[in-house]
Design a protein around this motif. Sequence first.
Motif, PDB file in Angstrom:
ATOM      1  N   LEU A 164      -7.365 -71.130  -5.178  1.00  0.00           N
ATOM      2  CA  LEU A 164      -7.106 -69.700  -5.045  1.00  0.00           C
ATOM      3  C   LEU A 164      -8.373 -68.998  -5.451  1.00  0.00           C
ATOM      4  N   THR A 165      -8.838 -68.120  -4.587  1.00  0.00           N
ATOM      5  CA  THR A 165      -9.979 -67.301  -4.973  1.00  0.00           C
ATOM      6  C   THR A 165      -9.834 -65.947  -4.299  1.00  0.00           C
ATOM      7  N   GLY A 166     -10.755 -65.036  -4.566  1.00  0.00           N
ATOM      8  CA  GLY A 166     -10.555 -63.719  -3.974  1.00  0.00           C
ATOM      9  C   GLY A 166     -11.747 -62.793  -4.090  1.00  0.00           C
ATOM     10  N   ASP A 167     -11.599 -61.642  -3.460  1.00  0.00           N
ATOM     11  CA  ASP A 167     -12.638 -60.608  -3.488  1.00  0.00           C
ATOM     12  C   ASP A 167     -11.962 -59.257  -3.643  1.00  0.00           C
ATOM     13  N   ARG A 168     -12.685 -58.359  -4.284  1.00  0.00           N
ATOM     14  CA  ARG A 168     -12.215 -56.978  -4.321  1.00  0.00           C
ATOM     15  C   ARG A 168     -12.723 -56.262  -3.079  1.00  0.00           C
TER      16      ARG A 168
ATOM     17  N   VAL B 135      -7.152 -64.188  -1.924  1.00  0.00           N
ATOM     18  CA  VAL B 135      -6.544 -62.880  -2.123  1.00  0.00           C
ATOM     19  C   VAL B 135      -7.593 -61.789  -1.939  1.00  0.00           C
TER      20      VAL B 135
ATOM     21  N   ALA C 209      -8.124 -58.521  -3.196  1.00  0.00           N
ATOM     22  CA  ALA C 209      -7.506 -57.933  -4.382  1.00  0.00           C
ATOM     23  C   ALA C 209      -7.528 -56.412  -4.308  1.00  0.00           C
TER      24      ALA C 209
ATOM     25  N   GLN D 264      -7.075 -54.369  -7.422  1.00  0.00           N
ATOM     26  CA  GLN D 264      -8.207 -54.401  -8.364  1.00  0.00           C
ATOM     27  C   GLN D 264      -9.233 -53.304  -8.092  1.00  0.00           C
TER      28      GLN D 264
ATOM     29  N   TYR E 196      -6.383 -56.421 -16.048  1.00  0.00           N
ATOM     30  CA  TYR E 196      -6.578 -57.075 -14.749  1.00  0.00           C
ATOM     31  C   TYR E 196      -6.808 -58.589 -14.852  1.00  0.00           C
TER      32      TYR E 196
ATOM     33  N   GLN F 141      -4.997 -61.211 -12.539  1.00  0.00           N
ATOM     34  CA  GLN F 141      -5.709 -62.309 -11.897  1.00  0.00           C
ATOM     35  C   GLN F 141      -5.030 -63.653 -12.200  1.00  0.00           C
TER      36      GLN F 141
ATOM     37  N   ASP G 177      -2.471 -63.882  -9.708  1.00  0.00           N
ATOM     38  CA  ASP G 177      -3.076 -64.283  -8.417  1.00  0.00           C
ATOM     39  C   ASP G 177      -3.188 -65.806  -8.321  1.00  0.00           C
ATOM     40  N   ILE G 178      -3.599 -66.403  -9.424  1.00  0.00           N
ATOM     41  CA  ILE G 178      -3.881 -67.838  -9.400  1.00  0.00           C
ATOM     42  C   ILE G 178      -2.590 -68.649  -9.532  1.00  0.00           C
TER      43      ILE G 178
ATOM     44  N   VAL H  97     -10.412 -72.821  -8.961  1.00  0.00           N
ATOM     45  CA  VAL H  97     -10.813 -71.449  -8.674  1.00  0.00           C
ATOM     46  C   VAL H  97     -12.335 -71.372  -8.556  1.00  0.00           C
TER      47      VAL H  97
ATOM     48  N   VAL I  63     -15.577 -69.687  -8.512  1.00  0.00           N
ATOM     49  CA  VAL I  63     -16.015 -68.356  -8.948  1.00  0.00           C
ATOM     50  C   VAL I  63     -17.415 -68.403  -9.529  1.00  0.00           C
TER      51      VAL I  63
ATOM     52  N   GLN J 163     -16.629 -64.727 -14.045  1.00  0.00           N
ATOM     53  CA  GLN J 163     -15.170 -64.800 -13.961  1.00  0.00           C
ATOM     54  C   GLN J 163     -14.566 -65.830 -14.924  1.00  0.00           C
TER      55      GLN J 163
HETATM   56  N1  TRP Z   1     -12.221 -60.376  -9.805  1.00  0.00           N
HETATM   57  C1  TRP Z   1     -12.768 -61.125  -8.713  1.00  0.00           C
HETATM   58  C2  TRP Z   1     -14.139 -60.523  -8.384  1.00  0.00           C
HETATM   59  O1  TRP Z   1     -14.409 -59.381  -8.717  1.00  0.00           O
HETATM   60  C3  TRP Z   1     -11.903 -61.100  -7.483  1.00  0.00           C
HETATM   61  C4  TRP Z   1     -10.586 -61.771  -7.703  1.00  0.00           C
HETATM   62  C5  TRP Z   1      -9.363 -61.176  -7.716  1.00  0.00           C
HETATM   63  C6  TRP Z   1     -10.376 -63.146  -7.958  1.00  0.00           C
HETATM   64  N2  TRP Z   1      -8.394 -62.097  -7.964  1.00  0.00           N
HETATM   65  C7  TRP Z   1      -8.976 -63.294  -8.120  1.00  0.00           C
HETATM   66  C8  TRP Z   1     -11.226 -64.264  -8.089  1.00  0.00           C
HETATM   67  C9  TRP Z   1      -8.413 -64.538  -8.429  1.00  0.00           C
HETATM   68  C10 TRP Z   1     -10.660 -65.481  -8.374  1.00  0.00           C
HETATM   69  C11 TRP Z   1      -9.261 -65.624  -8.552  1.00  0.00           C
HETATM   70  O2  TRP Z   1     -14.917 -61.199  -7.776  1.00  0.00           O
END
Ligand code: TRP
Length: 346
Positions: free
Chosen positions: A27-31, A61, A63, A66, A150, A154, A157-158, A166, A168, A172
């Motif tokens: 699981l990973t993500g971007d704002r 995700v 996000a 966020q 947050y 997060q 999210d995971i 994850v 990152v 993070q």
């Molecule tokens: N906070 C992370 C960033 O700014 C983005 C993010 C949101 C994220 N949810 C996550 C990263 C869950 C890893 C897992 O890059």
Amino acid sequence: MTTVLESHPLLADAASVAADPSRYRILTGDRPTGPLHLGHYLGTLQNRVRLQESGVETFVVIADYQVITDRDHPGDIASNVHEIVLDYLAAGLDPDRTTIFTHSAVPSLNQLMLPFLALTSVPELQRNPTVKSEAADAGLSAISGLLLTYPVHQAADILFCHGNLVPVGQDQLPHIEQTRLIARRFNERFGQIFTEPQALLSESPVLLGIDGRKMSKSRGNGISLRANEDETARLIRRAVTDSERLITYEPARRPEVASLLLIGALCAGTSPESLAAQVGDGGAFLLKRVVTEAVNEHLRPMRERRAELADDAGLVRSVLSKGADRANEEANRTLADVHAVLGMRY
Ligand code: TRP
């Protein structure tokens, strides 16, 4: 020192992931605060695609909640989400194998935050160095409840999809540590449901934007993936450098020149030292020309693909809706398990 860090249970090593990809779920993500740039592509996107290709199941995700942690207005969030999905697809994320979704489309994920908050103390949130530096960067006079919590969001999210890996950047890590604490405390206090995830640190270095500060979506100082070749050339021409004619790779003494060399080298598949030698005493002018060419050449196939995808009007919506369906399935099941161990079944 490094050995201690490498053997820390927080960190996964790439070799074990490669040896048995089926043990992992990412699981990973971007704002969605702005268009993805070259730093994302070289640092994380390429790696996500590689992991996807190696057979690790992946959730990404976007996000959206966020975004309002550190600013008053979300900006054009719909457009940012749209563009990010196109960046993902153009880079090679495949919606048949990778679940792409937004926070706001998965209610049960967000609800996990409530029991998780019960497992988190205010002082431990106040100590989180990344939250503190984000508040400082945004020039906030006070930290909002959402910014403070947050890292707990997060964790949701995971943990909603039982992600155990994850990928990152270093910044993070405090959030992954917080997620591990929440999983452990939940299991001890309420019932065994969650696995403690590990971080997979990205190996590529932090790239600087054209203003000499860290390349960042929010600062708008990056070379965005969707920019065309002329825009890219213009941006790189504006990049901060220094006035020494002989180009050398000295990250500590000449960080801006070094970052340009690194960008060019990563794109051209060479080393920054040999790129520096190639530019020689051509100064910043030649350096920028060489880097622009390397970047444009490297991104050309992806940009072409991106333009084709952008022509397909319903594509992004259908990717997000399919991703949301899959994420909702996972989140609803996890929330039902959480309700069960909490005795919240009536
Ligand atoms: N906070 C992370 C960033 O700014 C983005 C993010 C949101 C994220 N949810 C996550 C990263 C869950 C890893 C897992 O890059």
